[in-house]
Design a protein around this motif. Sequence first.
Motif, PDB file in Angstrom:
ATOM      1  N   VAL A  61       5.990  34.240  28.380  1.00  0.00           N
ATOM      2  CA  VAL A  61       6.733  35.433  27.890  1.00  0.00           C
ATOM      3  C   VAL A  61       5.890  36.436  27.440  1.00  0.00           C
ATOM      4  O   VAL A  61       6.258  37.829  27.862  1.00  0.00           O
ATOM      5  CB  VAL A  61       7.965  35.031  26.766  1.00  0.00           C
ATOM      6  N   LEU A  62       4.876  36.236  26.894  1.00  0.00           N
ATOM      7  CA  LEU A  62       4.116  37.142  26.624  1.00  0.00           C
ATOM      8  C   LEU A  62       3.397  38.150  27.469  1.00  0.00           C
ATOM      9  O   LEU A  62       3.267  39.347  27.604  1.00  0.00           O
ATOM     10  CB  LEU A  62       2.711  36.594  25.736  1.00  0.00           C
ATOM     11  N   ALA A  63       3.129  37.256  28.627  1.00  0.00           N
ATOM     12  CA  ALA A  63       2.614  38.026  29.932  1.00  0.00           C
ATOM     13  C   ALA A  63       3.718  39.033  30.425  1.00  0.00           C
ATOM     14  O   ALA A  63       3.370  40.026  30.842  1.00  0.00           O
ATOM     15  CB  ALA A  63       2.089  36.953  30.634  1.00  0.00           C
ATOM     16  N   ALA A  64       4.860  38.283  30.569  1.00  0.00           N
ATOM     17  CA  ALA A  64       6.018  39.055  31.111  1.00  0.00           C
ATOM     18  C   ALA A  64       6.166  40.314  30.177  1.00  0.00           C
ATOM     19  O   ALA A  64       6.535  41.247  30.711  1.00  0.00           O
ATOM     20  CB  ALA A  64       7.117  38.242  31.448  1.00  0.00           C
ATOM     21  N   ALA A  65       6.282  40.192  29.147  1.00  0.00           N
ATOM     22  CA  ALA A  65       6.644  41.321  28.109  1.00  0.00           C
ATOM     23  C   ALA A  65       5.809  42.371  28.106  1.00  0.00           C
ATOM     24  O   ALA A  65       6.138  43.641  27.835  1.00  0.00           O
ATOM     25  CB  ALA A  65       6.629  40.498  26.636  1.00  0.00           C
ATOM     26  N   PHE A  66       4.465  42.131  28.339  1.00  0.00           N
ATOM     27  CA  PHE A  66       3.462  42.953  28.388  1.00  0.00           C
ATOM     28  C   PHE A  66       2.874  43.393  29.883  1.00  0.00           C
ATOM     29  O   PHE A  66       2.053  44.214  29.853  1.00  0.00           O
ATOM     30  CB  PHE A  66       2.241  42.779  27.525  1.00  0.00           C
ATOM     31  N   ASP A  67       3.781  42.791  30.779  1.00  0.00           N
ATOM     32  CA  ASP A  67       3.678  43.118  32.124  1.00  0.00           C
ATOM     33  C   ASP A  67       2.215  42.925  32.451  1.00  0.00           C
ATOM     34  O   ASP A  67       1.422  43.960  33.145  1.00  0.00           O
ATOM     35  CB  ASP A  67       4.063  44.604  32.401  1.00  0.00           C
ATOM     36  N   THR A  68       1.612  41.814  32.106  1.00  0.00           N
ATOM     37  CA  THR A  68       0.116  41.540  32.487  1.00  0.00           C
ATOM     38  C   THR A  68      -0.096  40.351  33.099  1.00  0.00           C
ATOM     39  O   THR A  68       0.909  39.581  33.193  1.00  0.00           O
ATOM     40  CB  THR A  68      -0.772  41.655  31.090  1.00  0.00           C
ATOM     41  N   GLU A  69      -1.227  39.990  33.573  1.00  0.00           N
ATOM     42  CA  GLU A  69      -1.467  38.586  34.443  1.00  0.00           C
ATOM     43  C   GLU A  69      -1.506  37.270  33.553  1.00  0.00           C
ATOM     44  O   GLU A  69      -2.064  37.527  32.220  1.00  0.00           O
ATOM     45  CB  GLU A  69      -2.700  38.767  35.105  1.00  0.00           C
ATOM     46  N   LEU A  70      -0.712  36.338  33.937  1.00  0.00           N
ATOM     47  CA  LEU A  70      -0.897  35.172  33.201  1.00  0.00           C
ATOM     48  C   LEU A  70      -1.911  34.359  33.842  1.00  0.00           C
ATOM     49  O   LEU A  70      -1.713  34.067  35.181  1.00  0.00           O
ATOM     50  CB  LEU A  70       0.495  34.240  33.438  1.00  0.00           C
TER      51      LEU A  70
END
Length: 319
Positions: free
Chosen positions: A61-70
């Motif tokens: 969710v952190l990656a999705a929330a900040f629109d960055t790569e997981l």
Amino acid sequence: MTGDDPPFESVSESDLRERFERADYVADDRTVTTVQLALDLGRPLLVEGPPGSGKTELGKVLAAAFDTELIRLQCYEGLTAENALYEWNYTKQLLAVQADEGTVTDEDGGSDARRESVFDQDYLLERPLLRALRADGEHPPVLLVDEIDRADEAFEAFLLELLSDFQVSIPEFGTISADHPPIVVLTSNRTRALSDALKRRCLYLHVEPPSFETEYEIVRRKVPELDAAVAAEVCAVVDRLREESFLKRPGVAETLDWARAVAALRHDDADSLTADEIERTIGCLLKEAEDVDRLDATLLEDLRAAAAAADDRLEAEPT
């Protein structure tokens, strides 16, 4: 993340909560505060708790929330630094040496044209940890080190340099440091105790299965096709099952699996859960044969009674 978004260290709790809301991630105040502090201080976050309590989901969710790569590293017994960090392209190295285009040292061996070492960047294959440190995107990635307790103590010790200084050392190559340190989330099911050295480098968050009310909200968001009344019954049954001393109590992941199964099998959402329906689908919740064997008529009746009382529990929820 867009160019107008604030950097991680300037994200407020209210902004973080909004991002969680947009990602349909239900987080309590303690979780929001701890994550915000990890972002603000640039510290790794260690999340411990029983399986299925939402630890891995937090990293996603952190990656999705900040629109960055997981970037995810799944730990397992026998995981080595080379598996997680880097590997040399041995075939390419061998071909370079055979073609007299590369050498295993920096010396030219007396030749007129200096040959490049085969231990340089062109021959280095990135694994998750190295990729996270050398990521050159607009925003740092989220590095999810999942189930660190499954790896052995030697690998845990290897991680210390990365967790404290966001750098790693490769013997043949040198030290590699992150220009923009990733957001690091480590998860643990507590199958073994982690070292004090690792814990010292991280902020800590312990998660447990959610309350009935919180889990109901999660189910409503993640399984919107399920009737609200039936969703309440699903959560009430799971809440009652967690009171039993099972080998493996159902987590949020199992609750969502069961909610989706119930939604898929139902033809009339107005009907309440029956004891037969619970028994036939119990494999979504209980994953140990000994636990399934304990599902006798008495327990089934208790589960049915818990489902019948679900509406009353929702009405009694404080506003």
